[in-house]
Design an enzyme around this catalytic site. Structure first.
Site, PDB file in Angstrom:
ATOM      1  N   HIS A  17     -17.730 -40.080  -0.556  1.00 35.71           N
ATOM      2  CA  HIS A  17     -19.079 -39.490  -0.502  1.00 35.71           C
ATOM      3  C   HIS A  17     -19.081 -38.116  -1.177  1.00 35.71           C
ATOM      4  O   HIS A  17     -19.998 -37.779  -1.929  1.00 35.71           O
ATOM      5  CB  HIS A  17     -19.527 -39.271   0.951  1.00 35.71           C
ATOM      6  CG  HIS A  17     -19.736 -40.524   1.752  1.00 35.71           C
ATOM      7  ND1 HIS A  17     -19.129 -40.740   2.962  1.00 35.71           N
ATOM      8  CD2 HIS A  17     -20.523 -41.609   1.512  1.00 35.71           C
ATOM      9  CE1 HIS A  17     -19.527 -41.917   3.454  1.00 35.71           C
ATOM     10  NE2 HIS A  17     -20.368 -42.462   2.592  1.00 35.71           N
ATOM     11  N   LYS A  41     -26.249 -50.683  11.396  1.00 31.88           N
ATOM     12  CA  LYS A  41     -24.921 -50.188  11.808  1.00 31.88           C
ATOM     13  C   LYS A  41     -25.018 -49.443  13.126  1.00 31.88           C
ATOM     14  O   LYS A  41     -26.012 -48.775  13.383  1.00 31.88           O
ATOM     15  CB  LYS A  41     -24.373 -49.220  10.740  1.00 31.88           C
ATOM     16  CG  LYS A  41     -24.053 -49.854   9.411  1.00 31.88           C
ATOM     17  CD  LYS A  41     -23.526 -48.791   8.464  1.00 31.88           C
ATOM     18  CE  LYS A  41     -23.284 -49.343   7.059  1.00 31.88           C
ATOM     19  NZ  LYS A  41     -23.039 -48.248   6.089  1.00 31.88           N
ATOM     20  N   ARG A  90     -19.666 -48.918  -4.984  1.00 31.11           N
ATOM     21  CA  ARG A  90     -18.234 -49.242  -5.129  1.00 31.11           C
ATOM     22  C   ARG A  90     -18.115 -50.632  -5.755  1.00 31.11           C
ATOM     23  O   ARG A  90     -18.371 -50.802  -6.921  1.00 31.11           O
ATOM     24  CB  ARG A  90     -17.534 -49.174  -3.770  1.00 31.11           C
ATOM     25  CG  ARG A  90     -17.306 -47.753  -3.274  1.00 31.11           C
ATOM     26  CD  ARG A  90     -17.022 -47.719  -1.810  1.00 31.11           C
ATOM     27  NE  ARG A  90     -18.088 -48.434  -1.094  1.00 31.11           N
ATOM     28  CZ  ARG A  90     -18.213 -48.499   0.227  1.00 31.11           C
ATOM     29  NH1 ARG A  90     -17.333 -47.917   0.977  1.00 31.11           N
ATOM     30  NH2 ARG A  90     -19.203 -49.144   0.785  1.00 31.11           N
ATOM     31  N   SER A 128     -16.331 -45.392   5.262  1.00 27.76           N
ATOM     32  CA  SER A 128     -16.278 -44.778   6.595  1.00 27.76           C
ATOM     33  C   SER A 128     -15.670 -45.768   7.592  1.00 27.76           C
ATOM     34  O   SER A 128     -14.892 -45.384   8.467  1.00 27.76           O
ATOM     35  CB  SER A 128     -17.681 -44.395   7.061  1.00 27.76           C
ATOM     36  OG  SER A 128     -18.258 -43.468   6.177  1.00 27.76           O
TER      37      SER A 128
END
Ligand code: PNS
Length: 162
Positions: A17, A41, A90, A128
């Protein structure tokens, strides 16, 4: 003056990040990095904890502001009088969900553009979630996250709260 919003869960912020944020800050006049809720999430860190880690981590970057918001991203972008959303990409797995988010956001407001920045190679595997998984088993994540995040994770692991 072009302001870009870099939204995310940041649960917690990783070096991946941070890399996107630093690169974006060299392109835009101002970048607001905003901790938001992702209804898909369940976060490990509270919004306030995530905000604090972002504040400490970005303290040295002059044109970066830190904020948090509970609500619709598009409404927030308009409130900030910005027109650009920054997202990091990504692998192919990111693409599908990011594609959907970008298109729904454009449907909600055609004047707001989502711009994607490709991850740097050395961070392409980083997330993360993987940081939390490794840390929860006592693995060393020092090289994956900013120092204040690492310290917090180590403290939580020792307390048994991770
Ligand atoms: O880091 P993440 O979890 O990929 O970030 C996703 C986030 C928080 C930016 C996204 O879930 C979001 O925009 N949440 C706010 C609610 C919203 O606006 N939803 C509709 C657009 S997807």
């Amino acid at each position: 003056m072009i302001t870009a919003i870099y939204p995310g869960s940041f649960d917690p912020i990783t070096n991946g990040h941070l890399d996107i944020l630093k690169r974006a800050s060299r392109i835009f006049d101002k970048v607001v990095v905003t901790v938001m809720e992702n209804p898909r999430k369940k976060p490990m860190f509270s919004l306030e904890e995530r905000l604090e880690m972002l504040k400490v981590t970005t303290a040295g970057i002059a044109n970066v502001e830190v904020d948090c918001y509970r609500g619709l991203l598009i409404n927030y972008v308009k409130e900030k009088q910005a027109r650009v959303i920054i997202k990091g990409l990504r692998a192919i797995t990111d693409f599908e969900v990011e594609f959907q988010m970008a298109l729904i956001n454009r449907k909600l407001d055609q004047d707001i553009e989502t711009m994607f920045m490709m991850t740097s190679g050395q961070h392409s595997y980083l997330s993360s979630s993987i940081v939390k998984e490794v840390a929860s088993y006592g693995g060393n994540v020092e090289s994956l996250v900013p120092p204040c995040v690492y310290k917090k994770i180590v403290r939580m692991y020792k307390e048994g709260t991770l």
